[in-house]
Design a protein around this motif. Sequence first.
Motif, mmCIF file in Angstrom:
data_model
loop_
_atom_site.group_PDB
_atom_site.id
_atom_site.type_symbol
_atom_site.label_atom_id
_atom_site.label_comp_id
_atom_site.label_asym_id
_atom_site.label_seq_id
_atom_site.Cartn_x
_atom_site.Cartn_y
_atom_site.Cartn_z
ATOM 1 N N LEU A 98 0.871 -1.138 -0.063
ATOM 2 C CA LEU A 98 0.007 0.034 -0.183
ATOM 3 C C LEU A 98 0.769 1.275 0.173
ATOM 4 N N MET A 99 0.475 2.252 -0.508
ATOM 5 C CA MET A 99 1.099 3.649 -0.648
ATOM 6 C C MET A 99 0.560 4.171 0.608
ATOM 7 N N PRO A 100 1.595 4.542 1.658
ATOM 8 C CA PRO A 100 1.257 5.064 2.821
ATOM 9 C C PRO A 100 0.697 6.575 2.541
ATOM 10 N N TRP A 101 -0.413 6.800 3.294
ATOM 11 C CA TRP A 101 -0.998 8.253 3.365
ATOM 12 C C TRP A 101 0.113 9.238 3.763
ATOM 13 N N ARG A 102 0.758 9.133 4.692
ATOM 14 C CA ARG A 102 1.852 10.155 5.301
ATOM 15 C C ARG A 102 2.856 10.041 4.338
ATOM 16 N N GLY A 103 3.154 11.249 4.185
ATOM 17 C CA GLY A 103 4.317 11.227 2.926
ATOM 18 C C GLY A 103 3.864 11.494 1.443
ATOM 19 N N ARG A 104 2.718 11.334 1.424
ATOM 20 C CA ARG A 104 2.209 11.555 -0.047
ATOM 21 C C ARG A 104 2.057 13.152 -0.363
ATOM 22 N N PRO A 105 2.257 13.348 -1.424
ATOM 23 C CA PRO A 105 2.039 14.824 -1.832
ATOM 24 C C PRO A 105 0.724 15.175 -1.788
ATOM 25 N N ASP A 106 0.462 16.356 -1.590
ATOM 26 C CA ASP A 106 -1.162 16.876 -1.410
ATOM 27 C C ASP A 106 -1.941 16.624 -2.597
ATOM 28 N N VAL A 107 -1.486 16.699 -3.807
ATOM 29 C CA VAL A 107 -2.114 16.273 -4.946
ATOM 30 C C VAL A 107 -2.562 14.731 -5.197
ATOM 31 N N PHE A 108 -1.909 13.987 -4.380
ATOM 32 C CA PHE A 108 -1.960 12.352 -4.330
ATOM 33 C C PHE A 108 -3.107 12.365 -3.264
ATOM 34 N N LYS A 109 -3.105 13.179 -2.229
ATOM 35 C CA LYS A 109 -4.240 13.000 -1.219
ATOM 36 C C LYS A 109 -5.557 13.297 -1.661
ATOM 37 N N ARG A 110 -5.686 14.213 -2.553
ATOM 38 C CA ARG A 110 -6.900 14.901 -2.825
ATOM 39 C C ARG A 110 -7.420 14.393 -4.280
ATOM 40 N N SER A 111 -6.497 13.589 -4.982
ATOM 41 C CA SER A 111 -6.772 13.582 -6.632
ATOM 42 C C SER A 111 -6.973 11.765 -6.629
ATOM 43 N N MET A 112 -7.129 10.942 -5.732
ATOM 44 C CA MET A 112 -7.000 9.723 -5.950
ATOM 45 C C MET A 112 -8.464 9.226 -6.540
ATOM 46 N N ILE A 113 -8.173 8.528 -7.943
ATOM 47 C CA ILE A 113 -9.545 8.206 -8.552
ATOM 48 C C ILE A 113 -9.856 6.717 -7.925
ATOM 49 N N ALA A 114 -8.828 5.812 -7.829
ATOM 50 C CA ALA A 114 -8.891 4.741 -7.603
ATOM 51 C C ALA A 114 -7.885 4.025 -6.896
ATOM 52 N N ARG A 115 -8.155 3.040 -6.276
ATOM 53 C CA ARG A 115 -7.076 2.116 -5.510
ATOM 54 C C ARG A 115 -7.533 0.526 -5.782
ATOM 55 N N ILE A 116 -6.818 -0.260 -6.518
ATOM 56 C CA ILE A 116 -7.256 -1.515 -6.778
ATOM 57 C C ILE A 116 -6.252 -2.448 -6.294
ATOM 58 N N PRO A 117 -6.840 -3.603 -5.740
ATOM 59 C CA PRO A 117 -6.011 -4.604 -5.051
ATOM 60 C C PRO A 117 -5.241 -5.508 -6.062
ATOM 61 N N PRO A 118 -4.045 -5.875 -5.472
ATOM 62 C CA PRO A 118 -3.061 -6.658 -6.606
ATOM 63 C C PRO A 118 -4.006 -7.784 -6.994
ATOM 64 N N LEU A 119 -3.836 -8.059 -8.365
ATOM 65 C CA LEU A 119 -4.467 -9.123 -9.075
ATOM 66 C C LEU A 119 -3.659 -10.252 -8.799
ATOM 67 N N PRO A 120 -4.408 -11.689 -8.675
ATOM 68 C CA PRO A 120 -3.606 -12.793 -8.400
ATOM 69 C C PRO A 120 -3.036 -13.202 -9.536
ATOM 70 N N THR A 121 -1.758 -13.687 -9.239
ATOM 71 C CA THR A 121 -1.173 -14.475 -10.624
ATOM 72 C C THR A 121 -1.816 -15.418 -11.213
ATOM 73 N N LEU A 122 -1.296 -15.895 -12.391
ATOM 74 C CA LEU A 122 -1.790 -16.899 -12.970
ATOM 75 C C LEU A 122 -1.446 -18.154 -12.096
ATOM 76 N N LYS A 123 -0.499 -18.288 -11.502
ATOM 77 C CA LYS A 123 0.171 -19.440 -10.592
ATOM 78 C C LYS A 123 -0.787 -19.508 -9.440
ATOM 79 N N ASP A 124 -1.227 -18.482 -8.915
ATOM 80 C CA ASP A 124 -2.061 -18.245 -7.642
ATOM 81 C C ASP A 124 -3.617 -18.539 -7.895
ATOM 82 N N ALA A 125 -4.046 -18.442 -9.263
ATOM 83 C CA ALA A 125 -5.375 -18.721 -9.733
ATOM 84 C C ALA A 125 -5.228 -20.226 -9.991
ATOM 85 N N ALA A 126 -4.315 -20.695 -10.493
ATOM 86 C CA ALA A 126 -4.421 -22.287 -10.623
ATOM 87 C C ALA A 126 -4.476 -23.210 -9.318
ATOM 88 N N GLU A 127 -3.898 -22.776 -8.305
ATOM 89 C CA GLU A 127 -3.794 -23.251 -6.960
ATOM 90 C C GLU A 127 -5.150 -23.511 -6.266
#
Length: 127
Positions: A98-127
């Motif tokens: 995760l990108m920590p909130w603390r330390g983010r530039p102000d523009v990143f604190k107010r302009s986030m459109i989406a935060r998408i979780p990591p996608l599983p790899t093909l290896k993970d999906a096969a298990e």
Amino acid sequence: MPETTLPVRLLVCVTCRREGDDPEAPRQGARLRDALAGMLPESVELQPVECLGNCKRSCTVALSAPGTWTYVFGDLTAESGPDILTGIDLLAHSSDGLMPWRGRPDVFKRSMIARIPPLPTLKDAAE
């Protein structure tokens, strides 16, 4: 999870244009890509894309790294390079994906459109 430096992929919408921009002038997104090209560390893959579908809040970028969340930010300008570099550094050194909130530039604190979780790899999906 120990802190590490991850390779980051930076997607920049090169078709982004703000309302009222001169249609004959280079688009804001292309100008942002050009500005970033000369300042990114080697561990960052800069990938121009035709559209990130966020036209009402252009300029738009997306940041991702292996095993991390993907972040989409809008309302950027061709001069946002230093703030984007800070965000890249935060994500590259993330200990939990995760990108920590603390330390983010102000523009990143107010302009986030989406935060998408990591996608599983093909290896993970096969298990």
